[in-house]
Write a protein that holds these residues in place. Structure first.
Motif, PDB file in Angstrom:
ATOM      1  N   ALA A  18      58.486  39.071  43.945  1.00  0.00           N
ATOM      2  CA  ALA A  18      59.458  40.125  44.248  1.00  0.00           C
ATOM      3  C   ALA A  18      58.800  41.119  45.201  1.00  0.00           C
ATOM      4  N   GLN A  19      58.737  42.391  44.829  1.00  0.00           N
ATOM      5  CA  GLN A  19      58.195  43.407  45.723  1.00  0.00           C
ATOM      6  C   GLN A  19      56.757  43.808  45.375  1.00  0.00           C
ATOM      7  N   ARG A  20      56.069  43.008  44.593  1.00  0.00           N
ATOM      8  CA  ARG A  20      54.692  43.319  44.210  1.00  0.00           C
ATOM      9  C   ARG A  20      53.739  42.282  44.801  1.00  0.00           C
ATOM     10  N   SER A  21      52.490  42.699  45.027  1.00  0.00           N
ATOM     11  CA  SER A  21      51.505  41.763  45.572  1.00  0.00           C
ATOM     12  C   SER A  21      50.112  42.112  45.062  1.00  0.00           C
ATOM     13  N   TRP A  22      49.253  41.093  45.038  1.00  0.00           N
ATOM     14  CA  TRP A  22      47.887  41.217  44.567  1.00  0.00           C
ATOM     15  C   TRP A  22      47.015  40.296  45.421  1.00  0.00           C
ATOM     16  N   VAL A  23      45.709  40.336  45.200  1.00  0.00           N
ATOM     17  CA  VAL A  23      44.793  39.436  45.902  1.00  0.00           C
ATOM     18  C   VAL A  23      43.964  38.682  44.879  1.00  0.00           C
ATOM     19  N   LEU A  24      43.870  37.380  45.060  1.00  0.00           N
ATOM     20  CA  LEU A  24      43.025  36.526  44.213  1.00  0.00           C
ATOM     21  C   LEU A  24      41.852  36.038  45.049  1.00  0.00           C
ATOM     22  N   ARG A  25      40.667  36.155  44.496  1.00  0.00           N
ATOM     23  CA  ARG A  25      39.440  35.705  45.175  1.00  0.00           C
ATOM     24  C   ARG A  25      38.730  34.738  44.229  1.00  0.00           C
ATOM     25  N   ALA A  26      38.407  33.563  44.737  1.00  0.00           N
ATOM     26  CA  ALA A  26      37.884  32.503  43.868  1.00  0.00           C
ATOM     27  C   ALA A  26      36.577  31.946  44.396  1.00  0.00           C
ATOM     28  N   LYS A  27      35.848  31.299  43.514  1.00  0.00           N
ATOM     29  CA  LYS A  27      34.734  30.474  43.968  1.00  0.00           C
ATOM     30  C   LYS A  27      35.309  29.263  44.704  1.00  0.00           C
ATOM     31  N   PRO A  28      34.557  28.668  45.615  1.00  0.00           N
ATOM     32  CA  PRO A  28      35.099  27.543  46.387  1.00  0.00           C
ATOM     33  C   PRO A  28      35.218  26.247  45.605  1.00  0.00           C
ATOM     34  N   GLY A  29      34.745  26.217  44.380  1.00  0.00           N
ATOM     35  CA  GLY A  29      34.849  24.996  43.586  1.00  0.00           C
ATOM     36  C   GLY A  29      34.249  25.214  42.209  1.00  0.00           C
ATOM     37  N   PRO A  30      34.241  24.191  41.373  1.00  0.00           N
ATOM     38  CA  PRO A  30      33.660  24.307  40.031  1.00  0.00           C
ATOM     39  C   PRO A  30      32.184  24.677  40.082  1.00  0.00           C
ATOM     40  N   ALA A  31      31.723  25.365  39.061  1.00  0.00           N
ATOM     41  CA  ALA A  31      30.333  25.824  39.030  1.00  0.00           C
ATOM     42  C   ALA A  31      29.350  24.667  39.142  1.00  0.00           C
ATOM     43  N   ALA A  32      29.717  23.509  38.597  1.00  0.00           N
ATOM     44  CA  ALA A  32      28.803  22.366  38.613  1.00  0.00           C
ATOM     45  C   ALA A  32      28.498  21.894  40.032  1.00  0.00           C
ATOM     46  N   SER A  33      29.380  22.231  40.993  1.00  0.00           N
ATOM     47  CA  SER A  33      29.176  21.783  42.365  1.00  0.00           C
ATOM     48  C   SER A  33      28.485  22.822  43.232  1.00  0.00           C
ATOM     49  N   LEU A  34      28.132  23.985  42.656  1.00  0.00           N
ATOM     50  CA  LEU A  34      27.569  25.085  43.426  1.00  0.00           C
ATOM     51  C   LEU A  34      26.147  25.385  42.983  1.00  0.00           C
ATOM     52  N   ALA A  35      25.373  25.975  43.904  1.00  0.00           N
ATOM     53  CA  ALA A  35      24.043  26.446  43.525  1.00  0.00           C
ATOM     54  C   ALA A  35      24.193  27.545  42.474  1.00  0.00           C
ATOM     55  N   PRO A  36      23.235  27.679  41.557  1.00  0.00           N
ATOM     56  CA  PRO A  36      23.384  28.605  40.429  1.00  0.00           C
ATOM     57  C   PRO A  36      23.698  30.045  40.827  1.00  0.00           C
ATOM     58  N   SER A  37      23.095  30.543  41.922  1.00  0.00           N
ATOM     59  CA  SER A  37      23.304  31.937  42.304  1.00  0.00           C
ATOM     60  C   SER A  37      24.341  32.108  43.407  1.00  0.00           C
ATOM     61  N   ALA A  38      24.984  31.029  43.828  1.00  0.00           N
ATOM     62  CA  ALA A  38      25.910  31.099  44.963  1.00  0.00           C
ATOM     63  C   ALA A  38      27.298  31.547  44.525  1.00  0.00           C
ATOM     64  N   HIS A  39      27.982  32.241  45.448  1.00  0.00           N
ATOM     65  CA  HIS A  39      29.403  32.588  45.264  1.00  0.00           C
ATOM     66  C   HIS A  39      29.630  33.351  43.957  1.00  0.00           C
ATOM     67  N   ALA A  40      28.755  34.310  43.682  1.00  0.00           N
ATOM     68  CA  ALA A  40      28.761  34.997  42.390  1.00  0.00           C
ATOM     69  C   ALA A  40      29.860  36.054  42.339  1.00  0.00           C
ATOM     70  N   ILE A  41      31.088  35.596  42.095  1.00  0.00           N
ATOM     71  CA  ILE A  41      32.198  36.542  42.023  1.00  0.00           C
ATOM     72  C   ILE A  41      32.038  37.494  40.844  1.00  0.00           C
ATOM     73  N   GLU A  42      31.286  37.089  39.833  1.00  0.00           N
ATOM     74  CA  GLU A  42      31.058  37.972  38.693  1.00  0.00           C
ATOM     75  C   GLU A  42      30.334  39.245  39.148  1.00  0.00           C
ATOM     76  N   ARG A  43      29.413  39.092  40.114  1.00  0.00           N
ATOM     77  CA  ARG A  43      28.711  40.262  40.657  1.00  0.00           C
ATOM     78  C   ARG A  43      29.674  41.134  41.463  1.00  0.00           C
ATOM     79  N   GLU A  44      30.556  40.498  42.210  1.00  0.00           N
ATOM     80  CA  GLU A  44      31.556  41.266  42.952  1.00  0.00           C
ATOM     81  C   GLU A  44      32.391  42.106  41.994  1.00  0.00           C
ATOM     82  N   VAL A  45      32.862  41.477  40.932  1.00  0.00           N
ATOM     83  CA  VAL A  45      33.689  42.197  39.960  1.00  0.00           C
ATOM     84  C   VAL A  45      32.911  43.356  39.357  1.00  0.00           C
TER      85      VAL A  45
END
Length: 374
Positions: free
Chosen positions: A66-93
Motif C-alpha cells: 500500500a503506502q508503506r515501504s521498508w528496506v531489507l538487507r540480506a547476506k548473499p547466501g546461506p552462512a555455510a557458503s560464506l567465510a565466517p566473518s564475511a557479510h556480517a549483517i549482525e554487526r550492521e544491525v
C-alpha cells in the motif's frame, strides 16, 4: 517458492533512490510476510519487493505494501557458503541500533532474522528513509553553487560519528582498541598477495614502507573511535531537496579504529580520477564548486578538536595506507574478472585501476605526488 518481480519502481520509492536492477532477482515475499507483520504492524495489500543496485556485498530490496515501504538487507547466501566473518549483517544491525539518538543519522532497525529458513539467508529490515543517493562525488545533479554545502554536511556527519562515545553506546567490544594500522596493513597485504599471480611493485614497496611509517602513537587506544570504514558520498542518503544527510548507509565495514583512516579514505575523492572511480582528482575544484582538500581537513579538525598541523604532517601516510587498501580491493576484483566470477558488468574497467591506484599511493608516500589538493 513464490517470488515477486515488478517491472517498474513502486510509488513509494522517491527520486534519487539508488537505481533498481532489471530484472530484479526474486525474493520470497510470501514467506517473508508472516515474519514481517508482527514487527511492523498489519499492512494492506500484497507485499512487494524491488531489488536495489548498489550494496552488492549484502544485497538490498525495497519492500512495499500500500503506502508503506521498508528496506531489507540480506547476506548473499546461506552462512555455510560464506567465510565466517564475511557479510556480517549482525554487526550492521548492532551499530545501527547503537547509534540511535547519537546525532548520527541512521535508519531504525525493525528486526533481524538469523533463521535462514525464512528466505534462504539471514537478513534484517529497517525503515525506508526518504532521500536521494548522489553516487558521483562531483555531484553532477546538484547546482554548482550548492555542491560545497553537500560536502560540508558529509564532513559534519563524519565528525559527529567520530565524537560518539562508543563505550557508552555499548560498543566496547566492537573491535580491538590497539594496533589498528598494523593490523590493517597486514590484512590488506595478505589480501593483495592472495589475489595476484605475480608481485605488483608498488604494492610490494607500500607493504614494506607503511609498517615502518605509522605515525607515533597512532595505534594507541587513546585515538580509537567508531569508524564507518567506507565513508564516501555514495554511502550517504541526502534529504530530497536540501544539503542535509538523512542517513548514513552500508555499515558492514564499521569497527573501532582510527578517525584519520576514515577521513583519509573519504578524502580519496580528491586524488582519484573522475569516471570509473568517481573522484575529482583530475578536475578544477573551483570550476565545479568543490572545496579544497586542505580546507576540508581543517574544517573536520575544528569540529573534533584536532590540531590540523599535526594531521597534515602525517597526511601522506594516511592517504598511502588507504590507497594501498583500495588497490588490494581492486586487485581482488581483477582476480574475480580473471576467474570469471565477477558479477558487476563494470568490473573489468574497475579492476584496471588497481595498478594506477597502487602507484599513486607509492608516489604520495615518496613525496612524488601531492598529498593535498587545494
Amino acid at each position: 517458492m513464490k517470488t515477486t518481480t515488478l517491472k517498474t519502481p513502486t510509488p513509494q520509492i522517491p527520486p534519487g533512490t539508488p537505481p533498481l536492477s532489471s530484472p530484479p532477482p526474486g525474493l520470497d515475499t510470501e514467506a517473508l510476510a508472516p515474519w514481517l507483520a508482527p514487527r511492523i504492524g498489519p499492512f494492506d495489500g500484497p507485499l512487494r519487493a524491488q531489488r536495489l543496485n548498489g550494496g552488492q556485498s549484502n544485497p538490498s530490496w525495497v519492500l512495499s505494501a500500500a503506502q508503506r515501504s521498508w528496506v531489507l538487507r540480506a547476506k548473499p547466501g546461506p552462512a555455510a557458503s560464506l567465510a565466517p566473518s564475511a557479510h556480517a549483517i549482525e554487526r550492521e544491525v548492532r551499530v545501527l541500533q547503537a547509534l540511535q539518538g547519537s546525532g548520527v543519522p541512521v535508519p531504525r532497525v525493525l528486526g533481524l532474522c538469523e533463521d535462514e529458513s525464512v528466505i534462504g539467508a539471514a537478513f534484517y529490515v529497517m525503515e525506508h528513509v526518504a532521500g536521494r543517493v548522489l553516487r558521483d562525488a562531483m555531484l553532477p545533479g546538484v547546482a554548482v553553487g550548492e555542491r560545497a554545502a553537500y560536502h560540508a554536511q558529509a564532513n559534519r556527519v563524519l565528525a559527529d560519528l567520530h565524537r560518539v562515545d562508543w563505550r557508552a553506546a555499548g560498543l566496547g567490544d566492537f573491535g580491538r582498541t590497539t594496533g589498528f594500522f598494523a593490523r590493517l596493513i597486514r590484512r590488506w597485504a595478505q589480501q593483495y598477495r592472495a589475489s595476484v599471480r605475480a608481485p605488483v611493485e608498488a604494492m610490494e614497496r607500500l607493504a614494506e614502507w607503511l609498517p615502518a611509517h605509522i605515525p607515533a602513537g597512532a595505534d594507541e587506544e587513546r585515538h580509537v573511535c567508531l569508524t564507518h570504514g567506507d565513508y564516501r558520498i555514495e554511502n550517504l542518503m541526502f534529504h530530497p531537496e536540501r544539503p542535509e544527510v538523512a542517513a548514513v548507509l552500508d555499515w558492514e565495514l564499521s569497527t573501532l579504529g582510527h578517525p584519520l583512516s576514515d577521513l583519509a579514505y573519504h578524502c580519496l575523492a580528491w586524488h582519484l580520477p573522475a569516471g570509473v572511480l568517481r573522484g575529482f582528482g583530475d578536475q578544477d575544484l573551483a570550476q565545479h564548486g568543490l572545496p579544497g582538500e586542505r580546507a576540508y581537513i581543517e574544517t573536520y579538525c575544528a569540529q573534533v578538536g584536532r590540531d590540523p598541523g599535526a594531521v597534515l604532517a602525517d597526511w601522506p601516510f594516511y592517504l598511502a595506507c588507504n590507497l594501498f587498501r583500495l588497490a588490494a580491493i581492486l586487485l581482488g576484483i581483477a582476480a574475480r574478472v580473471r576467474d570469471g566470477t565477477a558479477a558487476n558488468p563494470d568490473a573489468p574497467a574497475i579492476a584496471r585501476m588497481a595498478q594506477p591506484v597502487a602507484e599513486l599511493g607509492w608516489a604520495i608516500a615518496q613525496g612524488r605526488a601531492p598529498a593535498l589538493k587545494t
